[in-house]
Structure formats: C-alpha cells, structure tokens
Design a protein around this motif. Structure first.
Motif, short mmCIF file in Angstrom:
data_model
loop_
_atom_site.label_atom_id
_atom_site.label_comp_id
_atom_site.label_asym_id
_atom_site.label_seq_id
_atom_site.Cartn_x
_atom_site.Cartn_y
_atom_site.Cartn_z
N LEU A 49 47.06 -7.59 42.68
CA LEU A 49 47.34 -6.28 43.01
C LEU A 49 46.10 -5.48 42.79
CD1 LEU A 49 51.08 -5.70 41.89
CD2 LEU A 49 50.05 -5.77 44.18
N ALA A 50 45.38 -5.75 41.49
CA ALA A 50 44.22 -4.98 41.34
C ALA A 50 43.12 -5.38 42.34
CB ALA A 50 43.77 -5.07 40.01
N GLY A 51 43.11 -6.40 42.82
CA GLY A 51 41.93 -7.18 43.56
C GLY A 51 42.10 -6.39 45.10
N ILE A 52 43.63 -6.38 45.24
CA ILE A 52 43.68 -5.54 46.76
C ILE A 52 43.41 -4.49 46.73
CG2 ILE A 52 45.83 -4.96 48.35
CD1 ILE A 52 47.35 -7.53 47.49
N SER A 53 43.78 -3.84 45.61
CA SER A 53 43.26 -2.11 45.57
C SER A 53 41.76 -1.87 45.71
CB SER A 53 43.79 -1.33 44.22
OG SER A 53 45.03 -2.09 44.10
N ALA A 54 40.94 -2.75 44.94
CA ALA A 54 39.66 -2.71 45.06
C ALA A 54 39.14 -3.27 46.28
CB ALA A 54 38.97 -3.33 43.83
N LEU A 55 39.78 -4.32 46.96
CA LEU A 55 39.43 -4.83 48.24
C LEU A 55 39.43 -3.80 49.35
CD1 LEU A 55 40.28 -8.59 48.47
CD2 LEU A 55 38.08 -7.49 48.40
N LEU A 56 40.49 -2.76 49.01
CA LEU A 56 40.40 -1.80 50.28
C LEU A 56 39.05 -1.38 50.58
CD1 LEU A 56 43.35 0.80 49.38
CD2 LEU A 56 42.96 -0.28 51.52
N LEU A 57 38.08 -1.05 49.46
CA LEU A 57 37.04 -0.49 49.85
C LEU A 57 36.20 -1.40 50.86
CD1 LEU A 57 35.08 1.64 48.72
CD2 LEU A 57 33.94 0.21 47.27
N VAL A 58 36.19 -2.87 50.37
CA VAL A 58 35.17 -3.52 51.14
C VAL A 58 36.03 -3.53 52.62
CG1 VAL A 58 34.55 -5.90 51.47
CG2 VAL A 58 35.01 -4.83 49.28
N GLY A 59 37.28 -3.60 52.77
CA GLY A 59 38.12 -3.64 53.98
C GLY A 59 37.76 -2.37 54.82
N MET A 60 37.75 -1.09 54.04
CA MET A 60 37.41 0.16 54.79
C MET A 60 35.98 0.20 55.34
SD MET A 60 39.15 3.20 52.83
CE MET A 60 37.95 4.46 53.05
#
Lengths: 280, 272, 279
Positions: A16-27
């Motif tokens: 979950l933490a990874g997903i949250s941080a990956l949001l930045l990369v995804g965005m």
C-alpha cells in the motif's frame, strides 16, 4: 497464536505504501505520455518561446512560467509578513478571548474554497482596480486574491510554531531587559523560524498551484508583464481555460503545461525537504 | 486486520461492478459547446421526464470538442455552436437547434454608440489604444478576447479577417459571464459575447451595452430575421444516421415543445 | 517598560489583525448579502432548474457527498496501510522509508489541476470510466492520500511506546496489537487527517471539471457524471447569465459544509492531545 496475519501485515502495508508513492511516478508518466505528441514534434525549443497560439502551432510556455512564479511570489510576499503579524497578534498581543475568536476566524477563512475567493475577486476587487489602473484583471489582482487565500494558512502555522516556543525562553529575554518588540522579533520568531518557514512554503505551494481563483482575476493574457497592473496567464489557468476545448496537439500542449507545473512543484517540495532537519 | 481486508475487497469488488450499471431505457451522451450545454441540459431534463428510464448526460467543453467526440463516437450527439466546416460535413450531420448572435459589448457609461469594421479591427489589433480615437472619452481601451478553442473567437476572427496572434488583448476570458463581468467592471473595456447572455444581463441591470454591427442593432430580433452579420447556428451534430433514441431526442429538441426553454436561455428558435 | 517602539509595534500588530479581519468581513458580507436571500431548506432540497438560476442544489449536494465518499473510501484504507508500514517497518532514516516520504511530500505539494489532468488521462480515458463520480472520487483520493498518510503516520508515532510494550507483554501479535491497541489510540489523529482531506476535497474545483463533469441531475450510480458544489459555483458565476445569486448561495452552503468538517478536525485533534496528556 495467529502468526499468519503478521506475516501478511508487512507485505500488505508495504504494498500500500508502495502504491501511494508510485502514484507520483504514475502521474509523471501519464503526463509525459499525454504530452508526447507535442514534445515529439518540433523539439523542446518550441516551448521556450513567448507566444502561445496553439491553433497556429505556437506553444511557448516561457511567459506563463514566469507569470506563474511572479504571481506566487507576489502573493507570498504579501501574505508572509501579514500572516506572521496576525500570528504574533493572536499569540502575544490579543486578550485571550479575542485571540481565540481571531484564531477561529482564521480557521474559517482557511477553509473557504478558492472558487469563492475568485468569485469575490472577479465581482468586487477587479472592478475596483479597473477604476484605478485599467484593465483591473492583472498580476496585482491575482496576487492580492491569492495572498488573501493563503494568509490564514500561513498565520495558523506560524501561530502553532510560536506556541511551541518555550515560555522560559521568552521570560529569559524579558528578564535580560529586552523590549517586547525585541523579545518577539529577535527571540520568539527566530526560535519558531522552522515552523514559520514551513507555513510560508506551504502557502507558496498553494499559490503556485491555485487554478480557479487566478483564472477568474488574472486577465489570462499570455505575455511578460511589464508592471503589476498588466494581465498575465499562469500555467494552471492555461490548462483550465482551454482543456475542455482542446483536441490533438493542442491538448498535448496543455499536458506539457501540466508537466512543467508538476516540475515546479517538485522543485519546491525538494527545496522544502532540504530545509527540514533529517528525520531523527 | 481481517475486517479491514474484507472491507478493502468489498470496496474493490463494488468499484469493479459499478461502471457496468446502465440506465434501463438507454443513455445519450452529449458533449461540446459551453454555449449550448445549459440549453441541452434543460431539454435533456424535459426529454427524460417524458421518457422514463432514459438518461441524457451533458458534458460541457467547446465546439471543437463536440465535433471530435461525435466523430470518434465518445458522444452520441456533439454540441457545436457554429456552422460545420466543409471538411466536417463529410462525416457529420448538423441539426440546427437554435440561432445565436455574437455582439460587441462596452460599459454602459461609454459614450461610443457604434464602431465600424475598420475601427473594430484597429482596436483589436492594438492600433487604437484610447477611446478618444474612436469618438469616446479620454480613457485607455481594455480589449477583452476569448481563449483559444472557443467558437465565439473563431466567429469573431472570421468576421474581422484577423488571426488570433494579431490580436492585442488586455484580458482573455473563458465563458460569456466572465466577459460580461469584466466589461461591467471596467468603463474602458470592450468585448464580444453571445447576444442572448448580453441581453439578459442588460435587462437585469448590469451596466453594459451592445454595439450594432455593420449598422445592424444587436438584438435577438435581428438574429431571428437573419440580418445580423455575426450570427451562428447552435447545432446538434451526429455521425452518420443517429441511433433511434438520438433521432428521437433531436426531433424533440427541434420541436415547438422546447421553444420556451430556448427563449429562457435567450437564444432564437430556428425559423420553421 | 512601555517604550515608544513597543507601543508602535503593538499598534502594528493590532493594525494587521484588524485589517485582515476587515477584509474577510467585507468578503463574507458581500457573499452573504447576495446569497442569503435565496438560502432556504427548499434550496437544499430541490433540483436546479433553468440552468441553476432557479431551484436548488439537492442533486449537486448528493454528487458532492458521493464523490467525497469514494475519495475517503479509497484513501482511508490505502492510507492507513501505508502509514502503518511507514511507522512500523521503516527504521528511522532508512533509505526506503525516506524515499517514500519524500515522494509523498512531493505529491502533497502537487497542484490539484495536475491531479485533474492525471485523473482525466488515467481514470476517465485509460480505464474508461469516463466523466463519472467514480473518476472524480478516485482523482480526489489520489489528491488527499499523501496528506492523510503523513498525518496518520505522525499520529501513530505519537502513540507512546508503553502501549506497544504492554501489548507485546500480553502476547498480542503485531497485527492484533495494531487493531486493538495502537490504531484505537491513534484514532483521533486518523480522524483529524481524514477531515483535513475531506475539507480539501470538498473545496476542489479544478481537478473535478475534467473528471466528474458537469451533469447536474440526481446521480443514480457511481458511473454517472455528477457536478460538485464547487464546480456548480464556478459554472454559475462564469457561464450562466444571472447565476450570481445562486452562486453566492451555493458558496454559503459550501463554506458551511467545509467549516463543519474543519471544526470536526479541530475537535478530534484536540481530543487526541488531551488523551495523550491524560495517559
């Protein structure tokens, strides 16, 4: 004892933490992908010019980038000292009941949606400025409206930082015979400078990213402002103004505006992170 | 923890299912021009009331968006507040819903009563910067232009024969009301907006006034008679033959049953 | 003790406070004068008519609440999990934790319109959700997630080690200790973080125009497009002739809504503080 839930806990929360941080990369990835049609043709230089006429194939972002920084800087320059003064007032000057009421007002205003500030700016502030220095909708109008918008945030965070300054420090300063002004400005404010600085940076970030309020009052002409009375268009307003109307390369050009805006915000966050002490 | 997992799973399942939910009687998606959108929304509501189970979704945007969405099938019907261009008519069919005009507006206190086309061009290209040169008071001119992608801008450019990069504006606005508010708040401003919106504002005491174009007074009456030079059709456009539901909606939107809605938005019902 | 410099300084502080109060009072009075007249129960309970000039805002309120519901429903579980990981499994100064925190802080500072662009490209177009309450809610979830995680993480960090040691001494597993001891102890911080997020999401306009759209009808499912209150205010003031009165009235409703949410946040964080002192 159920250890199985424990063995699940770590990977699950980590994911979950990874997903949250990956949001930045995804965005950033999505912004880049959507910008690509504009970036791929004509190269980077086309964005460096001053002219924005997307339907004529001219995508210069320089003027808007500078306008964005100018508006945010003006708002912060206005809001920072005034916000600090309000915080000092509420912490040290006002009688307790008044201070509580004043803090309540600041909290209320901090929650007012930006579109309300914009609405007021468009119907009240801009006509006033227009009578004095036409056209009214200008860098100054945007700076004033944004200053008003971020002032409560700056003041509340500065107040919290001042409240955390140990009483003994202030008493000590007073015992040394420092005047009240010197006690507050030379002892209290420096002791709370991290919190105050954090509040100002947060205000700056909000001013940089605000869309609707600026769109309504800034005049939205793509140009380098010669004075604060000139209308300007900021990057956020550019997106909101044209996004619903754009197709093809025009749309891609607006995503480039978004990408540039994201990079500005990243730079600011990086700068703020450097100011903070390393986490203990 | 377990409850939390179950909650998460249910939530994700719910999210997965929901987009599949559809209205029973069919759904129409209309996208495009922000000028037409409020009217389309009202017509859609009345159409829904008469056809239970049908849903009409209206999304605002611009005419170019309406054309693109109708072309690639994102929308059943595109909303386009101008006549279709020749290359567009190859794939799209326009159904005129109403007529609208675009008028120049100035502050009510401005003594200038009319501008000829050359003066309009001089003002919008920045050659004339003071109202004195156009027969008014000694006051700097604030030129209000529309943002890229708006069909009002296209219409104005077409009429004046200018390119947008030639225009020297002091304010760029998005929608009609922003233009009206900008001009009402600035004695030296000049802008162009939908006649309907401007007439409504004048009737409700907003200090603006409409200038005649090429000697024709800017009124919905002049638009109705077809004499007003800067007028445009408000179109519903479809690609090929519309679906039965879309065809019914279009027929309804062009019927006398919605005349009051068209007039309530200060547009002109098409001549029949 | 009262030297002239001090008096001048005190006066300046008073001046700043009075000035700021006056400007805010001016703003508020303008909006109230315009909108208060049409504010009534009917306004809240009926649908808009005539492009929003008449009628009320009932469907818009429902859409707004649904969008907020989706945003919170997604952001809360994901955020809680992420905060637990940051608090429990990353040692102070560890590389992974520091990187994730930096990424979250950068996300928190990202302008809302950038989230709007992302939401439009990812949820509406790429995932095919179109203009829908779901697209808007998910976009706002992404927007409030970083702030929520950091608030909860701070709340978890403030739970005293005594609780953890006690739970361990009782033989509770880590997850049981979390569920029964630590999360309840941090509940007010979690609540405060949620309210902060809701407050920010409720006031959002830019991110929603491209994602949840413009339809002002009562939504029937999350796949419907729904107009949020802030978008309604924007549209009324910028696009509808004679929409100002209802724009102001809607603004009053929105301000009241956000004020309630913020009050709850303040109350929750105050309870959190007193609880910590009591332990």
């Amino acid at each position: 004892m159920r250890r199985s839930s424990d063995s699940l806990l770590k990977p699950l929360t980590a994911a979950l933490a990874g997903i949250s941080a990956l949001l930045l990369v995804g965005m950033l990835g999505f912004l880049l992908a959507e910008s690509w049609p504009a970036l791929a043709h004509g190269g980077w230089l086309r964005f460096a010019s001053l002219d924005w006429y997307p339907l004529e194939g001219r995508f210069g972002l320089t003027a808007m980038c500078i306008a964005t920084l100018a508006v945010a800087a003006l708002a912060t320059l206005l809001a920072a000292p005034l916000g600090l003064a309000c915080a000092l007032f509420a912490r040290f000057q006002a009688p307790p009941a008044l201070a509580a009421g004043f803090r309540g007002l600041l909290a209320l205003m901090a929650g007012v949606p930006s579109v309300v500030y914009g609405f007021w700016g468009l119907t009240v502030l801009v006509p006033l400025l227009a009578r004095w220095q036409p056209p009214g909708a200008s860098l100054l109008a945007a700076g004033l409206v944004l200053a008003l918008m971020i002032l409560p945030t700056v003041a509340l965070l500065a107040h919290a930082a001042l409240a955390a300054v140990p009483r003994t420090l202030l008493d000590g300063a007073a015992a040394l015979g420092l005047s009240r002004r010197a006690t507050l400005l030379k002892v209290a404010v420096p002791a709370a400078r991290r919190g105050i600085g954090g509040g100002v940076l947060l205000g700056l970030a909000r001013a940089l990213g605000e869309t609707m309020a600026v769109l309504m009052v800034a005049g939205n002409v793509v140009q380098l402002p010669a004075s604060v009375f000139d209308p300007v268009r900021v990057l956020t307003a550019n997106i909101a103004l044209e996004m619903a109307y754009a197709t093809g390369t025009h749309r891609a050009g607006l995503f480039v505006s978004g990408l540039l805006l994201a990079l500005l915000a990243l730079g600011l966050a990086w700068f703020a992170a450097r100011l903070e002490p390393r986490h203990a | 923890m377990k409850r939390f997992l179950i909650f998460l799973a249910t939530l994700l399942a719910a999210l997965a299912i929901l987009p599949g939910a559809q209205a029973a009687g069919g759904k129409l998606v209309l996208t495009g021009s922000s000028t037409v959108a409020p009217l389309a929304l009202e017509i859609g509501k009345r159409f829904e009331a008469m056809n239970p189970g049908v849903r009409v979704d209206v999304q605002t945007g611009g005419s170019s968006r309406g054309v693109a969405d109708a072309m690639n099938g994102l929308a059943d019907i595109g909303l386009v507040s101008r006549a279709l261009k020749p290359e567009e008519t190859k794939t799209l069919t326009a159904h005129t819903l109403a007529l609208d005009g675009v008028a120049l507006i100035v502050h009510a206190g401005n003594p200038v009563r009319q501008l000829d086309d050359a003066q309009i061009k001089a003002i919008y290209t920045g050659q004339t910067r003071n109202w004195r040169a156009a027969g008014g008071a000694d006051l700097p001119i604030t030129v209000v232009n529309k943002a890229e992608g708006r069909s009002t801008l296209e219409l104005f450019l077409h009429y004046t024969g200018l390119k947008n990069s030639q225009i020297r504006a002091q304010a760029v606005i998005g929608d009609n009301q922003q233009g009206i508010k900008t001009v009402a708040g600035n004695p030296g401003a000049i802008g162009y907006v939908s006649i309907g919106a401007a007439e409504y504002a004048v009737e409700h005491g907003v200090p603006i006034k409409l200038l005649p174009m090429a000697g024709v007074p800017a009124t919905t009456g002049a638009v109705r008679s077809g004499r007003f030079p800067l007028s445009r059709p408000l179109n519903l456009v479809t690609r090929g033959a519309p679906s039965p539901l879309a065809a019914r909606f279009i027929a309804f939107a062009r019927s006398p049953a919605v005349r009051d809605l068209i007039e309530a938005q200060y547009f002109v019902p098409p001549p029949r | 003790m009262h030297n002239p410099g001090d008096r001048l300084f005190g006066l300046a502080l008073w001046g700043a406070a009075v000035g700021v109060t006056a400007v805010f009072a001016w703003l508020f009075a303008d909006i109230a004068r315009l909108g208060l007249g049409s504010l009534s129960l009917d306004f809240i309970a009926t649908a808009p008519e005539n492009a929003g000039r008449d009628g009320g805002i009932a469907p818009i309120l429902v859409s707004t609440l649904l969008i907020l519901g989706v945003a919170v429903g997604v952001a809360a579980p994901v955020g809680l999990g992420a905060a637990v990981w940051l608090n429990t499994y990353t040692r102070a100064g560890s590389r992974g934790g520091r990187r994730i925190r930096l990424a979250l802080d950068m996300l928190a500072g990202m302008p809302s319109i950038v989230f709007g662009l992302f939401g439009n490209a990812f949820f509406s177009v790429f995932l095919g959700l179109g203009f829908s309450i779901l697209s808007g809610g998910l976009t706002l979830a992404a927007m409030i997630l970083p702030i929520f995680i950091r608030t909860v993480e701070a709340g978890l960090g403030a739970v005293e080690d005594g609780w953890r040691l006690g739970a361990a001494a009782l033989g509770l597993t880590r997850s049981a200790a979390l569920a029964h001891v630590i999360l309840p102890a941090a509940a007010p911080a979690i609540g405060a973080g949620l309210m902060l997020g809701i407050g920010r999401a409720a006031a959002e306009t830019a991110a929603l125009i491209f994602t949840s759209g413009y339809v002002d009808r009562m939504p029937e499912s999350l796949a419907d497009s729904g107009r949020a209150l802030a978008v309604h205010i924007y549209d009324l003031s910028m696009n509808v002739a004679g929409g100002d009165v209802h724009a102001a009235a809607s603004a009053l409703v929105l301000v009241a809504l956000v004020a309630c949410v913020n009050l709850m946040a303040v109350a929750l964080s105050r309870r959190w503080l007193t609880r910590r002192l009591a332990v």
